[in-house]
Design a protein around this motif. Structure first.
Motif, PDB file in Angstrom:
ATOM      1  N   GLY A  56      -7.753   1.497  -3.730  1.00  0.00           N
ATOM      2  CA  GLY A  56      -7.849   2.571  -4.706  1.00  0.00           C
ATOM      3  C   GLY A  56      -7.838   3.957  -4.104  1.00  0.00           C
ATOM      4  O   GLY A  56      -7.827   4.957  -4.817  1.00  0.00           O
ATOM      5  N   GLU A  57      -7.835   4.058  -2.791  1.00  0.00           N
ATOM      6  CA  GLU A  57      -7.754   5.327  -2.066  1.00  0.00           C
ATOM      7  C   GLU A  57      -6.640   5.257  -1.036  1.00  0.00           C
ATOM      8  O   GLU A  57      -6.541   4.271  -0.307  1.00  0.00           O
ATOM      9  N   PRO A  58      -5.798   6.310  -0.928  1.00  0.00           N
ATOM     10  CA  PRO A  58      -5.715   7.476  -1.813  1.00  0.00           C
ATOM     11  C   PRO A  58      -5.128   7.104  -3.165  1.00  0.00           C
ATOM     12  O   PRO A  58      -4.841   5.945  -3.428  1.00  0.00           O
ATOM     13  N   THR A 107      -2.720   6.370   5.810  1.00  0.00           N
ATOM     14  CA  THR A 107      -3.763   5.829   4.933  1.00  0.00           C
ATOM     15  C   THR A 107      -4.609   4.741   5.575  1.00  0.00           C
ATOM     16  O   THR A 107      -5.589   4.291   4.975  1.00  0.00           O
ATOM     17  N   GLY A 108      -4.250   4.303   6.789  1.00  0.00           N
ATOM     18  CA  GLY A 108      -5.012   3.254   7.464  1.00  0.00           C
ATOM     19  C   GLY A 108      -4.710   1.854   6.982  1.00  0.00           C
ATOM     20  O   GLY A 108      -5.534   0.952   7.134  1.00  0.00           O
ATOM     21  N   HIS A 109      -3.512   1.641   6.434  1.00  0.00           N
ATOM     22  CA  HIS A 109      -3.094   0.306   6.013  1.00  0.00           C
ATOM     23  C   HIS A 109      -2.167  -0.254   7.090  1.00  0.00           C
ATOM     24  O   HIS A 109      -0.982   0.076   7.133  1.00  0.00           O
ATOM     25  N   TRP A 110      -2.729  -1.135   7.937  1.00  0.00           N
ATOM     26  CA  TRP A 110      -2.024  -1.575   9.138  1.00  0.00           C
ATOM     27  C   TRP A 110      -1.431  -2.969   9.032  1.00  0.00           C
ATOM     28  O   TRP A 110      -0.404  -3.256   9.642  1.00  0.00           O
ATOM     29  N   ALA A 134       0.838  -1.200   0.000  1.00  0.00           N
ATOM     30  CA  ALA A 134       0.000   0.000   0.000  1.00  0.00           C
ATOM     31  C   ALA A 134       0.876   1.254   0.000  1.00  0.00           C
ATOM     32  O   ALA A 134       0.590   2.224  -0.719  1.00  0.00           O
ATOM     33  N   SER A 135       1.956   1.254   0.789  1.00  0.00           N
ATOM     34  CA  SER A 135       2.882   2.391   0.774  1.00  0.00           C
ATOM     35  C   SER A 135       3.555   2.520  -0.588  1.00  0.00           C
ATOM     36  O   SER A 135       3.743   3.629  -1.104  1.00  0.00           O
ATOM     37  N   PHE A 136       3.923   1.404  -1.163  1.00  0.00           N
ATOM     38  CA  PHE A 136       4.501   1.383  -2.506  1.00  0.00           C
ATOM     39  C   PHE A 136       3.532   1.996  -3.521  1.00  0.00           C
ATOM     40  O   PHE A 136       3.937   2.768  -4.401  1.00  0.00           O
TER      41      PHE A 136
END
Length: 485
Positions: A79-81, A68-71, A57-59
């Motif tokens: 698709g967000e952000p 972004t709330g990806h834990w 997700a960071s990539f």
């Protein structure tokens, strides 16, 4: 700088020093070595989260997981952000992927014109067991790692061959089409050397006569956060024989992956695209390889948090080693820079690797990683600046390592009075990025909501974990877990 095509090559769980070009004494990686000789290798590169889904997700977004709330492996990119792919699409640049993505599903608008043979989360949900953190469960499925290590084929090795074949065909077609109206970008993502540590026989045999064993054993005096991690992941069935087989399999898978990279590089050359294409090679995170009694990833030691990163192509210094710290978040601005674009987003922490490679090394640049997933008793946060690595654990003592004097990270300076000023300086850098206590609270609150949506803690424990996400067409094999009392 003229815009060019771009190929982003990603492997999975490749530790940063397991390459010939990184100085490893016996690993056979002639194709990654060739890529490094043609371009720049970044020798202080890091994941932004040492586990697959938030790292990817960071990539994709160029932002940190707490932004972004990806834990964890149950909070996928949907698709967000906006991803770098969205910016390319908006500008009319062709962009797509071949292989593992580990996003939620194939239908979410993630900024890709096409996805060939993608791998996504199991049932679009992923590893909900990793959200259970208070108390940490015992993950019995981890015992499969020792049992499966050895020579042979798996659905993963077959999948990587299919990815490589599809990538070579796609590249050949681009060569036949001639110069595109706007440069294209393709993300080619392989699974090796991710476990199971089962390597094809010819690659396993490369290392079968090497005496392989970890150099740093687990310690009863180790940090309590790491003790909790080791207790969660049950690797109690490793003996000397299984350890040697696992390491032989890991090294074999690295060379297997390198051979697939070589096929892709040869396809670029054969298509006449070498002078008009930049290539980035990176892994989503590293692998502990049995060091300190740990396998897989999920911590901030160099084995797990540091990643290989190589950039080659036009305007990239050849045969160069860049010592400026970098991270996966830097790939986002690199892809856009390669296409002649700029996201103009003040929340993006990264910079173009093309620009960093052309500059003098910087000892002042800060890179950041965080971990909130399976086995984490509390949030773990890493700051790398110059020779220092600072690791902050919410509610526990920090760790500090001098990577110049102590590259093996065996001398923890996290509580020594003589290094208080260094710790304060690096903690201030951490606070400029986030409030770790608040981030830890938010991560656990979001994970509690996921657990509730999946029937509650007891239901999640009963369902259990499945180890690695299966290749397309294969099914996840769940093993029940239980909470520690």
């Amino acid at each position: 700088m003229k815009p060019t095509n771009m190929i982003v090559l990603m492997s999975d769980e490749h530790a940063s020093n397991i390459m010939g070009c990184a100085g490893h004494p016996f690993i056979q990686t002639p194709n990654l070595d060739r890529l490094a000789a043609q371009g720049t290798r970044f020798d202080s590169a890091y994941t932004n989260a040492p586990i697959c889904v938030p790292a990817r997700a960071s990539f994709a977004t160029g932002k940190y997981g707490h932004q972004t709330g990806h834990w964890d492996n149950a909070t996928p990119y949907t698709g967000e952000p906006k991803s770098w792919g969205h910016y390319l699409q908006e500008n009319g640049n062709p962009v797509g992927s071949i292989g593992k993505l580990h996003y939620r599903n194939e239908s979410d608008p993630v900024g890709l014109d096409f996805q060939q043979i993608p791998m996504h989360l199991v049932n679009g949900v992923g590893d909900v067991l990793g959200c259970v953190r208070e108390p940490l469960p015992r993950r019995w499925k981890a015992r499969d790692l020792a049992d499966s290590a050895g020579p042979g084929e798996t659905t993963y090795t077959n999948y990587d061959r299919n990815i490589t074949e599809a990538a070579c065909e796609w590249i050949a077609q681009r060569g036949q089409e001639g110069v595109p109206e706007k440069p294209w970008t393709v993300f080619i993502s392989m699974v090796a050397p991710h476990f199971p540590l089962t390597a094809p026989q010819q690659f396993y045999d490369l290392y079968k006569d090497v005496d392989l064993k970890p150099s740093k054993p687990a310690s009863e005096n180790d940090h309590p956060w790491l003790k909790a991690l080791r207790h969660c992941f049950v690797y109690d069935n490793f003996n000397d024989e299984r350890t040697c087989a696992a390491l032989t399999g890991y090294f074999g898978l690295v060379s297997f992956m390198d051979t697939n990279v070589g096929r892709i590089l040869d396809a670029v050359d054969a298509a006449g695209l070498t002078e008009t294409t930049r290539i980035v090679y990176v892994s989503d995170h590293g692998d502990n390889m049995g060091e300190r009694g740990m396998w897989g990833k999920s911590n901030m030691y160099e084995e797990a948090a540091a990643v290989p990163m190589i950039l080659s192509g036009p305007d990239v210094p050849a045969g160069h080693v860049c010592k400026t710290p970098v991270s996966l978040a830097d790939v986002f601005p690199t892809v856009l820079d390669c296409a002649g674009l700029n996201a103009k987003d003040s929340e993006l922490p990264g910079r173009s690797l093309i620009r960093i490679a052309a500059e003098a090394d910087s000892a002042d640049r800060v890179v950041f990683s965080e971990y909130h997933a399976a086995g984490a008793a509390s949030g773990a946060f890493m700051i790398r600046k110059g020779k220092w690595k600072y690791i902050y654990y919410v509610g526990m003592e920090p760790q500090l390592f001098d990577l110049e004097a102590d590259p093996e990270e065996v001398n923890d300076l996290g509580t020594t009075p003589t290094h208080q000023a260094v710790r304060e300086e690096l903690h201030a850098e951490l606070l400029r990025i986030c409030d770790p206590v608040e981030v830890d609270r938010q991560a656990k609150a979001d994970q509690a909501a996921i657990i509730s949506a999946n029937g509650g803690v007891e239901a999640v424990l009963e369902r259990g974990g499945f180890g690695a996400t299966p290749a397309p067409g294969a099914n996840a094999d769940f093993v029940a877990s239980k909470a520690e009392q």
